[in-house]
Design a protein around this motif. Structure first.
Motif, short mmCIF file in Angstrom:
data_model
loop_
_atom_site.label_atom_id
_atom_site.label_comp_id
_atom_site.label_asym_id
_atom_site.label_seq_id
_atom_site.Cartn_x
_atom_site.Cartn_y
_atom_site.Cartn_z
N LEU A 227 -7.09 -4.72 -4.19
CA LEU A 227 -5.73 -4.19 -4.00
C LEU A 227 -4.96 -5.00 -2.97
CD1 LEU A 227 -6.26 -0.30 -4.01
CD2 LEU A 227 -6.00 -1.86 -5.94
N LEU A 228 -5.60 -5.29 -1.85
CA LEU A 228 -4.87 -5.96 -0.77
C LEU A 228 -4.73 -7.46 -0.99
CD1 LEU A 228 -6.16 -4.05 2.40
CD2 LEU A 228 -3.95 -3.84 1.26
N GLU A 229 -5.64 -8.05 -1.77
CA GLU A 229 -5.56 -9.50 -2.01
C GLU A 229 -4.60 -9.86 -3.13
OE1 GLU A 229 -6.97 -12.02 -0.27
OE2 GLU A 229 -7.55 -10.44 1.14
N THR A 230 -4.25 -8.91 -3.98
CA THR A 230 -3.28 -9.19 -5.04
C THR A 230 -1.91 -9.48 -4.41
OG1 THR A 230 -4.42 -7.73 -6.58
CG2 THR A 230 -2.13 -8.27 -7.10
N PRO A 231 -1.23 -10.53 -4.83
CA PRO A 231 0.12 -10.77 -4.27
C PRO A 231 0.99 -9.53 -4.45
CG PRO A 231 -0.60 -12.66 -5.57
CD PRO A 231 -1.64 -11.58 -5.78
N GLY A 232 1.63 -9.13 -3.39
CA GLY A 232 2.45 -7.92 -3.42
C GLY A 232 1.68 -6.65 -3.11
N GLY A 233 0.35 -6.74 -3.08
CA GLY A 233 -0.48 -5.54 -2.92
C GLY A 233 -0.32 -4.89 -1.55
N GLU A 234 -0.42 -5.70 -0.50
CA GLU A 234 -0.27 -5.11 0.83
C GLU A 234 1.16 -4.59 1.03
OE1 GLU A 234 -1.87 -7.26 4.21
OE2 GLU A 234 -0.46 -6.25 5.55
N THR A 235 2.12 -5.32 0.51
CA THR A 235 3.52 -4.87 0.60
C THR A 235 3.68 -3.51 -0.07
OG1 THR A 235 4.28 -7.15 0.58
CG2 THR A 235 5.91 -5.46 0.02
N LEU A 236 3.10 -3.36 -1.25
CA LEU A 236 3.18 -2.08 -1.95
C LEU A 236 2.48 -0.98 -1.16
CD1 LEU A 236 3.70 -0.17 -4.30
CD2 LEU A 236 1.72 -1.17 -5.49
N ALA A 237 1.29 -1.27 -0.68
CA ALA A 237 0.53 -0.24 0.06
C ALA A 237 1.31 0.18 1.31
CB ALA A 237 -0.84 -0.79 0.45
N ARG A 238 1.84 -0.78 2.04
CA ARG A 238 2.61 -0.45 3.25
C ARG A 238 3.86 0.36 2.91
NH1 ARG A 238 1.96 -3.02 8.14
NH2 ARG A 238 0.21 -4.47 8.25
N ALA A 239 4.55 -0.04 1.86
CA ALA A 239 5.79 0.66 1.51
C ALA A 239 5.49 2.08 1.05
CB ALA A 239 6.53 -0.12 0.42
N ALA A 240 4.42 2.25 0.29
CA ALA A 240 4.07 3.60 -0.18
C ALA A 240 3.62 4.47 1.00
CB ALA A 240 2.97 3.51 -1.24
N MET A 241 2.88 3.88 1.93
CA MET A 241 2.47 4.64 3.12
C MET A 241 3.69 5.02 3.95
SD MET A 241 -0.87 2.34 4.10
CE MET A 241 -1.78 3.41 5.20
N THR A 242 4.65 4.14 4.03
CA THR A 242 5.87 4.44 4.78
C THR A 242 6.62 5.60 4.14
OG1 THR A 242 5.97 2.13 5.48
CG2 THR A 242 8.01 3.42 5.67
N GLU A 243 6.56 5.70 2.81
CA GLU A 243 7.15 6.86 2.14
C GLU A 243 6.43 8.15 2.55
OE1 GLU A 243 8.71 4.48 -1.88
OE2 GLU A 243 7.38 6.19 -2.08
N VAL A 244 5.09 8.09 2.62
CA VAL A 244 4.33 9.28 3.06
C VAL A 244 4.74 9.65 4.49
CG1 VAL A 244 2.05 10.24 3.53
CG2 VAL A 244 2.38 8.72 1.56
N MET A 245 4.88 8.64 5.34
CA MET A 245 5.33 8.89 6.73
C MET A 245 6.66 9.64 6.75
SD MET A 245 3.46 7.13 9.25
CE MET A 245 4.54 6.27 10.41
N ALA A 246 7.56 9.22 5.89
CA ALA A 246 8.90 9.83 5.89
C ALA A 246 8.83 11.29 5.46
CB ALA A 246 9.83 9.04 4.97
N ALA A 257 4.00 5.89 15.11
CA ALA A 257 4.77 4.79 14.53
C ALA A 257 3.88 3.66 14.02
CB ALA A 257 5.76 4.25 15.56
N ASP A 258 2.72 3.48 14.66
CA ASP A 258 1.85 2.37 14.24
C ASP A 258 0.79 2.81 13.22
OD1 ASP A 258 0.29 3.94 15.84
OD2 ASP A 258 -0.52 2.30 17.05
N ALA A 259 0.98 3.99 12.65
CA ALA A 259 -0.07 4.53 11.77
C ALA A 259 -0.29 3.64 10.54
CB ALA A 259 0.29 5.95 11.33
N VAL A 260 0.78 3.09 9.98
CA VAL A 260 0.61 2.23 8.79
C VAL A 260 -0.16 0.97 9.17
CG1 VAL A 260 1.82 0.83 7.07
CG2 VAL A 260 2.65 3.14 7.61
#
Lengths: 328, 328
Positions: A227-246, A257-260
């Motif tokens: 998941l994390l090695e696929t191009p865009g994978g870490e970006t997607l994971a971070r963005a989705a986690m940021t949605e959960v944060m919101a 703030a540093d949870a992600v």
């Protein structure tokens, strides 16, 4: 069972021994069987309610291979889900999967007496309201398990690592029932964190589970490294986690703030890991999509928080399930 | 071939017959074989370049079952991709899949003479730049096919419906080469729309293809009815199409404000439809993910347009492909 009767309080110095609590575990898959072993090791009377393999467990008990040693045990009673229940447990612990088609309250109800507490050791968000609404008047303890266990065969469990529980009264506070149960688990050798804000704890665990579980399923069961090695994978994971944060913040449970960052770093430090939903998916088992993801999206919609990635993940999984059902 | 030599201009009233153009079709799968039939029916000299099944097509030609009648034909020449090429075609039409591992310019180059035009009948966005950059100085016609064709067996094509082409010079305008090619297709019985803004036409087609193709793949090959009937499905489709609209507008090609509504309504009117990427996915064939989706996301990123859903779709497909490759 009250605070004074917890196992740490008795058994030495001539004080009265604590009464032995009767604990009924509804759903003894890997998680239920493991935590039952811990409680029985602490001296509790543990009964289990099973849907399948009752004869095997009655004959042989549970065999549990663990870094804590051999945790194998025979429950004080092994019930089939269709058997006549014996009400009046001190605590009914529910460890069944949270699925739309499973009425957990109906599974718990027959074992309750007027004073019984209910404990849920289950993943996800907003998994307590249906149980609390159907069974009012019973103290409710909500728990998150941080444990790696799996079932190798009927009655045979492998405990790979961890075991810590985080628990508290639902919807908040640390009740006497939560403290007592924590003391019994601790007496059995498990670290327990009592939390006065179990909903916040659920949000904190959702930060990882809510994105990673469905992403892994949609990636055909891929592990964390893929998941994390696929191009865009870490970006997607971070963005989705940021949605959960919101959503968590809008729900009154802002996470650090540093949870992600910390979750991504911890995930990168892990060896390739296939999460529980990915394993369920690969084994063709039902997925806890609502508990882990759908309830977060529903809460986001109720609170007016935009979660385009989480909504996309939820909808894609629902489409897959619909397609699978159509193909039969 | 110039405008005056188009087939409609000759063959009657004692005027000079138009010279017969030599057209080489690189990649004669279902699409290439079908449009070759149309051009040969119009009187052009059609040669095809194949990667496989050369012997079968040399022996029997193409069998094409169509609502237009029997379009079966024997090309004037059937070349294998590895054969020595005969340069100097009037037009080289490329109908191969747009995949990262396929160098289309290298497949086209051997058949070109100094005056040759190049035509691309392929889906996706930004599929022209690599060919134009590698083969400068050749007029480039870009075409979109609205056609339902499939290959039943080597050399055997079924034309189910439609056939219309939209074409224009790339990057814009209607060149003499575009008009000529349009005239030959029309002479073969196909409706052609000449567009002075083929990039805009590609955006208009991407509005549907860019979301629906990958969504269908991630839904395990589900058809349009399944996608739209799943709770959240229409919301996801609309939101993803709106993202495409935003990128198109930022790219200088705003689409009509009601384009999403009209596309959804048209999709609801269709019978259950499995798109080409879903069919490729189910057949285990390579997917044109970059052409259909990846290039749109790349353009969004270059233009600073947020496309959370499209980015999620692209990344999930990339994860699936990585997982499949890892499993071998």
């Amino acid at each position: 069972m009250d605070a004074a009767s917890a196992p740490g309080a008795g058994g030495s110095g001539g004080r009265m021994s604590p009464p032995v609590p009767r604990i009924v575990i509804v759903g003894a898959g890997a998680i239920g069987a493991f935590y039952g072993a811990i409680l029985q090791r602490a001296g509790a009377r543990v009964e289990v309610v099973l849907r399948s393999h009752v004869d095997i467990v009655r004959a042989r008990g549970f065999s549990i291979d663990s870094p804590m040693g051999d945790l194998s045990y025979r429950p004080a009673a092994v019930h089939h889900i269709a058997d006549a229940a014996t009400p009046g447990a001190d605590v009914v612990i529910c460890c069944v999967k949270v699925l739309p088609e499973v009425d957990r309250a109906a599974l718990i109800a027959p074992w309750l007496g007027p004073q019984s507490a209910i404990a849920l050791i289950e993943n996800g968000l907003d998994i307590e309201p249906p149980v609390a609404a159907a069974l009012p008047g019973h103290p409710l303890v909500s728990a998150l398990a941080f444990v790696a266990v799996s079932r190798r065969a009927p009655g045979e469990i492998e405990h790979q690592a961890y075991g810590r529980l985080t628990l508290g009264a639902w919807p908040s506070g640390v009740s006497a029932e939560a403290r007592d149960l924590a003391a019994w688990f601790e007496a059995g050798g498990i670290d327990v964190k009592c939390s006065a804000s179990i909903v916040r704890e659920r949000w904190a665990k959702s930060l990882w589970n809510t994105p990673f579980n469905p992403i892994s399923v949609l990636a055909d069961g891929a592990d964390t490294v893929t998941l994390l090695e696929t191009p865009g994978g870490e970006t997607l994971a971070r963005a989705a986690m940021t949605e959960v944060m919101a959503v968590a913040a809008a729900d009154g449970h802002p996470l650090p703030a540093d949870a992600v960052d910390r979750n991504i770093e911890a995930t990168r430090r892990m060896p390739a890991y296939r999460n529980s939903m990915a394993l369920d998916y690969r084994a063709g088992r039902a997925l806890e999509v609502d508990a882990i993801l759908g309830n977060v999206v529903a809460r986001a919609e109720a609170l007016g928080v935009a979660v385009p990635r989480l909504h996309t993940l939820r909808t894609l999984i629902a489409m897959r399930e619909r397609e699978a059902a159509a193909r039969g």
